[in-house]
Design a protein around this motif. Structure first.
Motif: not given
Ligand code: PFF
Length: 427
Positions: A224-228
């Motif tokens: 959920s902390y990974l960016d797109a």
């Protein structure tokens, strides 16, 4: 890097060699490799994608993607598993800190294996020392989590991982020269499919889950902390390879040492605390290496425990500090029987395990595979494999690998996990 830091920990250097040696050596390693390819890697990708899409804690992810259903129950299993694991993880990390002190005091020098074994039982069986060390480790973990996870940990992991690899290579250089080491290497590396039993297969699956931090919401939380823009597939492959490499190195150091020093492979959780000091004691500058090794192991355990506590408190919102303190205290209480398992409570052996072994068995071999199975069915069928695939391949062209992954999530992963789980528990 933070996910690698979460994955690499006591699971690789303490648990992997211990389970390998209790489960027939090369036979176990063979299933372990298979379980990584067929289950670990696809599920790691699924959890990261689930977290990035669901944007939240493992509990809210399921609610966001399937509102009004009972699927968040999977999140509940995951959080229960990670809570139990942290409770005994802190005990082992506590032992590591005591060994750090003992090594600095030069206590391993010239000791034979029988004395090292007695030393382990003195330390782990002490009436209060393991409790104090467990509490200190949890307090440190809580402090880091309360201050926010990403800043320090990511930077730390960058130094820590190469450090661990280097020091394991140094130990390996010493171990391979010991008489008896080649027999250990052969036992570790020779695949012997005839020794694979359902119970060995389940233990291998449990070890993959434990080591990859799967089935317990940690990778969902980190996802959920990974960016797109971050490509999930290559990140997952990187995490898996790094984790596997450190586990194999751990095995290559510990297993030959067992053969060289005549240590009983079925010794249980104290195994590395006898084998490694035996190696360290036989090294020039042993005190220095020992301090470095246990310090690194402690730090690696911290990057993992931070991920665990983070997973537990991820849904606390603005009451984060308060929740962190509360969760850490609860985990401490839950871990007390494990901390006393080798000492005052050693006579209690429910289901043939001591308390620590029982907590480990329930979490790793029951709850994690269950959490993983639920996650696989959810991703493959409820959220939907094609939608999940779109999240995986967000910025990259659709690939064959993506198609194979979607098929695996729908059929292979749930079927294989269910099969190993049922036969392993009943067989
Ligand atoms: N994968 C870690 C290890 O092998 O030591 C253990 C772990 C870390 C489990 C983080 C769960 C977690 F959230």
């Amino acid at each position: 890097m933070a996910s690698v830091g979460s994955a690499v920990g006591l699971g690789n250097i303490w648990r992997f060699p211990t389970v390998v040696s209790g489960s027939g050596g090369g036979a176990f390693v063979l299933v372990y490799l298979g379980a990584i390819g067929l289950l670990g890697l696809p599920l790691l990708m699924a959890e990261l994608a689930l977290g990035r899409r669901g944007r939240g804690s493992v509990l809210t992810c399921f609610r966001t993607l399937a509102p009004g259903t009972a699927w968040w129950g999977i999140g509940l299993i995951s959080v229960t598993a990670v809570t139990i694991i942290l409770s005994f993880y802190a005990v082992i990390a506590g032992w590591v800190s005591i060994y750090l002190g003992a090594g600095l005091a030069g206590r391993f020098r010239g000791l034979d294996v029988a004395t090292l074994q007695a030393l382990f039982f003195d330390i782990a069986g002490h009436p209060w020392l393991p409790l104090a060390a467990q509490a200190a480790f949890l307090a440190l973990t809580a402090g880091i989590v309360a201050l926010g996870v990403r800043a320090g940990i990511e930077r730390w992991s960058r130094v820590l991982m190469p450090g661990i690899v280097v020091i394991l290579l140094v130990l390996l250089g010493r171990v391979v020269l010991l008489p008896g080491a080649p027999a250990g290497l052969g036992w570790f590396l020779r695949p012997r499919p005839e020794l694979i039993t359902p119970a060995v297969a389940l233990r291998a699956v449990g070890q993959v889950f434990f080591s990859f931090s799967l089935g317990m919401g940690a990778m969902v939380t980190y996802g959920s902390y990974l960016d797109a823009r971050q490509p999930i597939t290559s990140s997952a492959v990187y995490i898996a390879l790094a984790d596997l490499a450190v586990a194999l190195l751990g095995g290559l150091v510990v297993i030959p040492a067992l053969f060289a020093f005549g240590i009983e492979p079925t010794m249980g959780p104290g195994l590395i605390f006898v084998a490694l000091p035996a190696v360290l004691g036989a090294m020039p500058l042993g005190m220095l290496w020992s301090a470095l090794f246990f310090l690194m192991l402690y730090a690696a355990a911290l990057t993992s425990s931070v991920a665990m506590l983070e997973t537990i408190v991820a849904h606390a919102g603005r009451r984060r500090r308060w929740a962190t303190g509360l969760a850490a205290s609860g985990v401490f209480l839950l871990g007390i029987p494990s901390a006393l398992a080798a000492g005052p409570l050693s006579a209690f052996r429910p289901l043939g395990h001591d308390f620590l072994g029982l907590a480990d068995f329930i979490a790793s071999n029951v709850l994690l595979p269950l959490g993983g199975l639920g996650t696989a069915v959810f991703v493959g069928w409820v959220w939907g494999a094609e939608r999940a695939r779109a999240e995986l391949e967000r910025l990259s062209p659709r690939s064959r690998a993506g198609g194979a992954w979607a098929l695996a999530m729908r059929y292979l992963v749930p079927a294989l996990l269910a099969y190993v789980f049922v036969t392993g528990l009943t067989g």
